[in-house]
Design a protein around this motif. Sequence first.
Motif, PDB file in Angstrom:
ATOM      1  N   TRP A  18       0.818  -1.203   0.000  1.00 11.48           N
ATOM      2  CA  TRP A  18       0.000   0.000   0.000  1.00 11.48           C
ATOM      3  C   TRP A  18       0.858   1.262   0.000  1.00 11.48           C
ATOM      4  CZ3 TRP A  18      -4.656   1.386  -1.165  1.00 11.48           C
ATOM      5  CH2 TRP A  18      -5.128   2.619  -0.762  1.00 11.48           C
ATOM      6  N   ASN A 108     -16.148  13.036   0.476  1.00  6.34           N
ATOM      7  CA  ASN A 108     -15.748  11.920   1.307  1.00  6.34           C
ATOM      8  C   ASN A 108     -17.016  11.237   1.806  1.00  6.34           C
ATOM      9  OD1 ASN A 108     -14.156  10.142   2.667  1.00  6.34           O
ATOM     10  ND2 ASN A 108     -13.509  11.587   4.245  1.00  6.34           N
ATOM     11  N   ASN A 152      -5.366   6.260  -7.010  1.00  2.00           N
ATOM     12  CA  ASN A 152      -5.403   6.094  -5.553  1.00  2.00           C
ATOM     13  C   ASN A 152      -4.591   7.167  -4.838  1.00  2.00           C
ATOM     14  OD1 ASN A 152      -7.149   3.864  -5.251  1.00  2.00           O
ATOM     15  ND2 ASN A 152      -5.538   2.530  -5.995  1.00  2.00           N
ATOM     16  N   CYS A 153      -3.413   7.484  -5.362  1.00  2.00           N
ATOM     17  CA  CYS A 153      -2.598   8.549  -4.761  1.00  2.00           C
ATOM     18  C   CYS A 153      -3.359   9.870  -4.762  1.00  2.00           C
ATOM     19  CB  CYS A 153      -1.294   8.734  -5.539  1.00  2.00           C
ATOM     20  SG  CYS A 153      -0.065   7.468  -5.255  1.00  2.00           S
ATOM     21  N   ASN A 156      -6.311  10.040  -2.283  1.00  2.00           N
ATOM     22  CA  ASN A 156      -5.850  10.267  -0.905  1.00  2.00           C
ATOM     23  C   ASN A 156      -5.453  11.716  -0.670  1.00  2.00           C
ATOM     24  OD1 ASN A 156      -6.269   7.594  -0.206  1.00  2.00           O
ATOM     25  ND2 ASN A 156      -4.214   6.980  -0.777  1.00  2.00           N
ATOM     26  N   GLU A 157      -4.767  12.325  -1.619  1.00  2.00           N
ATOM     27  CA  GLU A 157      -4.369  13.731  -1.473  1.00  2.00           C
ATOM     28  C   GLU A 157      -5.569  14.660  -1.598  1.00  2.00           C
ATOM     29  OE1 GLU A 157      -1.403  15.099  -0.537  1.00  2.00           O
ATOM     30  OE2 GLU A 157      -0.929  13.006  -0.120  1.00  2.00           O
ATOM     31  N   LYS A 159      -8.609  14.102  -0.671  1.00  2.00           N
ATOM     32  CA  LYS A 159      -9.379  14.100   0.589  1.00  2.00           C
ATOM     33  C   LYS A 159      -8.776  15.078   1.597  1.00  2.00           C
ATOM     34  CE  LYS A 159     -11.242   9.470   0.190  1.00  2.00           C
ATOM     35  NZ  LYS A 159     -11.265   8.111   0.716  1.00  2.00           N
ATOM     36  N   LYS A 160      -7.453  15.217   1.575  1.00  2.00           N
ATOM     37  CA  LYS A 160      -6.792  16.174   2.475  1.00  2.00           C
ATOM     38  C   LYS A 160      -7.139  17.598   2.087  1.00  2.00           C
ATOM     39  CE  LYS A 160      -2.897  13.050   3.189  1.00  2.00           C
ATOM     40  NZ  LYS A 160      -1.490  12.814   2.860  1.00  2.00           N
TER      41      LYS A 160
END
Length: 163
Positions: A18, A108, A152-153, A156-157, A159-160
Amino acid sequence: MFMKYGLVLALLIPILSWSQNCNLKTTRDPYTKEIKVSTGFFSLNTARGSIEATKSDIDFMFSLDGKCFDNTSNAAVFFEGSRLKTNFKNTGTMNCDGLFHFTFRNTNPSPTALQNLGSKKITSIRFKDNSGKETGVTLTPAQQQQFMDLVNCLINEAKKLAQ
């Protein structure tokens, strides 16, 4: 003894796989001060792609030389090992520069279609231009994995950014 360490190693493999290498580019718009995260351009055989995220949107852009797209153009994404496909409408402007966009809201949890792009390998994408002519882009196994990793990367970013 071997069984105990073997079990621990087997449980760690998903965690280690992961931790992928995310080489994303972060920029700040000089006027709006909005932060953007981008994958930069990546090659998909006869096309190039880029994914960009802001606080509100995640934008997939594909460039196909010599094609014209408008608001009636669409792309059909086909997934490996199934008959499952997802259709996307062009959300970009009318152009003859070969630029095709589809956009998701940065929410989200992530929309299901966006999650599918990050969890299922894409075998091909068929773009239909404004004249109704289809252009297919077939991904190699390495490109399929690269595309999933980039999605996927970026998710994830993104969402921040949305927090």
